[in-house]
Design a protein around this motif. Structure first.
Motif, short mmCIF file in Angstrom:
data_model
loop_
_atom_site.label_atom_id
_atom_site.label_comp_id
_atom_site.label_asym_id
_atom_site.label_seq_id
_atom_site.Cartn_x
_atom_site.Cartn_y
_atom_site.Cartn_z
N ALA A 54 0.82 -1.22 0.00
CA ALA A 54 0.00 0.00 0.00
C ALA A 54 0.85 1.27 0.00
CB ALA A 54 -0.95 -0.01 1.20
N MET A 55 2.15 1.13 0.30
CA MET A 55 3.10 2.25 0.25
C MET A 55 2.62 3.46 1.06
SD MET A 55 4.95 0.62 -2.03
CE MET A 55 6.04 1.58 -3.01
N CYS A 56 2.17 3.23 2.27
CA CYS A 56 1.67 4.30 3.13
C CYS A 56 2.73 5.39 3.33
CB CYS A 56 1.27 3.75 4.49
SG CYS A 56 0.34 2.21 4.41
N ALA A 92 -6.63 16.92 0.37
CA ALA A 92 -6.02 17.19 1.69
C ALA A 92 -4.59 17.68 1.50
CB ALA A 92 -6.03 15.93 2.53
N PHE A 101 -0.04 4.57 16.03
CA PHE A 101 -1.48 4.53 15.76
C PHE A 101 -2.31 4.81 17.02
CE2 PHE A 101 -5.32 2.76 13.61
CZ PHE A 101 -5.15 3.42 12.41
N MET A 133 -9.52 -3.00 2.06
CA MET A 133 -8.74 -4.13 2.57
C MET A 133 -9.65 -5.18 3.17
SD MET A 133 -5.41 -2.53 4.41
CE MET A 133 -4.42 -1.29 3.58
C1 HEC Z 1 -1.31 8.92 -1.76
C2 HEC Z 1 -1.05 9.38 -0.41
C3 HEC Z 1 -1.44 8.47 0.74
C4 HEC Z 1 -1.16 7.13 0.89
C5 HEC Z 1 -0.40 6.22 -0.04
C6 HEC Z 1 -1.75 6.75 2.15
N1 HEC Z 1 -2.34 7.82 2.75
FE1 HEC Z 1 -3.31 7.83 4.50
N2 HEC Z 1 -3.79 9.78 4.27
C7 HEC Z 1 -3.37 10.57 3.23
C8 HEC Z 1 -3.96 11.90 3.38
C9 HEC Z 1 -3.75 13.07 2.47
C10 HEC Z 1 -4.75 11.84 4.54
C11 HEC Z 1 -5.66 12.96 5.10
C12 HEC Z 1 -7.02 12.78 4.47
C13 HEC Z 1 -8.14 12.71 5.42
O1 HEC Z 1 -7.90 12.87 6.63
O2 HEC Z 1 -9.30 12.52 4.98
C14 HEC Z 1 -4.64 10.51 5.06
C15 HEC Z 1 -5.29 10.07 6.18
C16 HEC Z 1 -5.09 8.85 6.79
C17 HEC Z 1 -5.64 8.45 8.04
C18 HEC Z 1 -6.56 9.32 8.94
C19 HEC Z 1 -7.95 9.34 8.38
C20 HEC Z 1 -8.88 10.25 9.14
O3 HEC Z 1 -10.00 10.47 8.63
O4 HEC Z 1 -8.52 10.77 10.21
C21 HEC Z 1 -5.21 7.18 8.29
C22 HEC Z 1 -5.50 6.33 9.51
C23 HEC Z 1 -4.39 6.79 7.17
N3 HEC Z 1 -4.33 7.82 6.28
C24 HEC Z 1 -3.76 5.58 7.06
C25 HEC Z 1 -3.06 5.17 5.93
C26 HEC Z 1 -2.50 3.86 5.77
C27 HEC Z 1 -2.52 2.78 6.85
C28 HEC Z 1 -1.95 3.80 4.54
C29 HEC Z 1 -1.33 2.64 3.88
C30 HEC Z 1 -2.10 1.40 3.96
C31 HEC Z 1 -2.14 5.12 3.92
N4 HEC Z 1 -2.83 5.90 4.80
C32 HEC Z 1 -1.70 5.46 2.67
C33 HEC Z 1 -2.55 10.20 2.19
C34 HEC Z 1 -2.14 8.90 1.93
#
Ligand code: HEC
Length: 155
Positions: A54-56, A92, A101, A133
């Motif tokens: 997923a490259m988080c 965002a 976490f 997932m």
């Molecule tokens: C392409 C960019 C990107 C990737 C890849 C990504 N995220 Fe995010 N993530 C974001 C952004 C931007 C936000 C803020 C958006 C929001 O809060 O709605 C966010 C928000 C979140 C949040 C908070 C959500 C909330 O509503 O508070 C979580 C938990 C999270 N990501 C987990 C992950 C995990 C675990 C992975 C990998 C499995 C991942 N993200 C991959 C960009 C990414």
């Protein structure tokens, strides 16, 4: 003769006691280790999903001046530098910290990763993906993130 028998008897008793003790010890280990190694397997799978599938980190780890991921601040939350090709009203500009976490409950994490719905009940904002997932994968990702040291306070 008698003395030899006595020594033999002593040796047999020692052996039996030793065997019994080692049995007890290994049984104790058996009750602990399968659970611990099963939990470790879940964490390892989560690490694989986070880092290689997923490259988080691409969004949740800050970058240095050269644009490379700053490994000293892994998953500590980062500014979003990618921009949409088309105007997107709810794009965002920040990805929150994931290390530890601590900000989310298990249920909130599952909801985010399985349905793409945030704790506020709204769909996750782009560029975060709407992941679908499996329950087991979401649990593994959460277990891995919880195994990391928590985020440093934001400056
Ligand atoms: C392409 C960019 C990107 C990737 C890849 C990504 N995220 Fe995010 N993530 C974001 C952004 C931007 C936000 C803020 C958006 C929001 O809060 O709605 C966010 C928000 C979140 C949040 C908070 C959500 C909330 O509503 O508070 C979580 C938990 C999270 N990501 C987990 C992950 C995990 C675990 C992975 C990998 C499995 C991942 N993200 C991959 C960009 C990414």
């Amino acid at each position: 003769m008698n003395a030899i028998y006595r020594w033999l008897l002593c040796a047999v008793i020692f052996l039996a006691a030793g065997l019994g003790a080692s049995r007890l010890l290994s049984r104790e280990n058996q009750t602990k280790s399968p659970n611990a190694s099963a939990q470790q397997a879940v964490v390892d799978r989560g690490k694989y999903l986070v880092e290689d599938v997923a490259m988080c980190e691409e969004c949740h780890t800050p970058r240095d001046d050269n644009g490379n991921l700053d490994e000293s601040r892994r998953l500590q939350g980062a500014a979003i530098w990618i921009v949409p090709v088309h105007r997107t009203f709810n794009w965002a500009n920040r990805a929150p910290a994931l290390a530890g976490f601590e900000e989310f409950t298990e249920e909130q994490g599952e909801q985010i990763l399985e349905k793409g719905i945030g704790p506020n009940g709204l769909e996750i904002q782009p560029p975060m993906h709407i992941y679908h997932m499996s329950h087991a994968d979401a649990q593994a990702v959460i277990a891995y993130l919880r195994s990391l040291p928590g985020a440093y306070p934001q400056q």
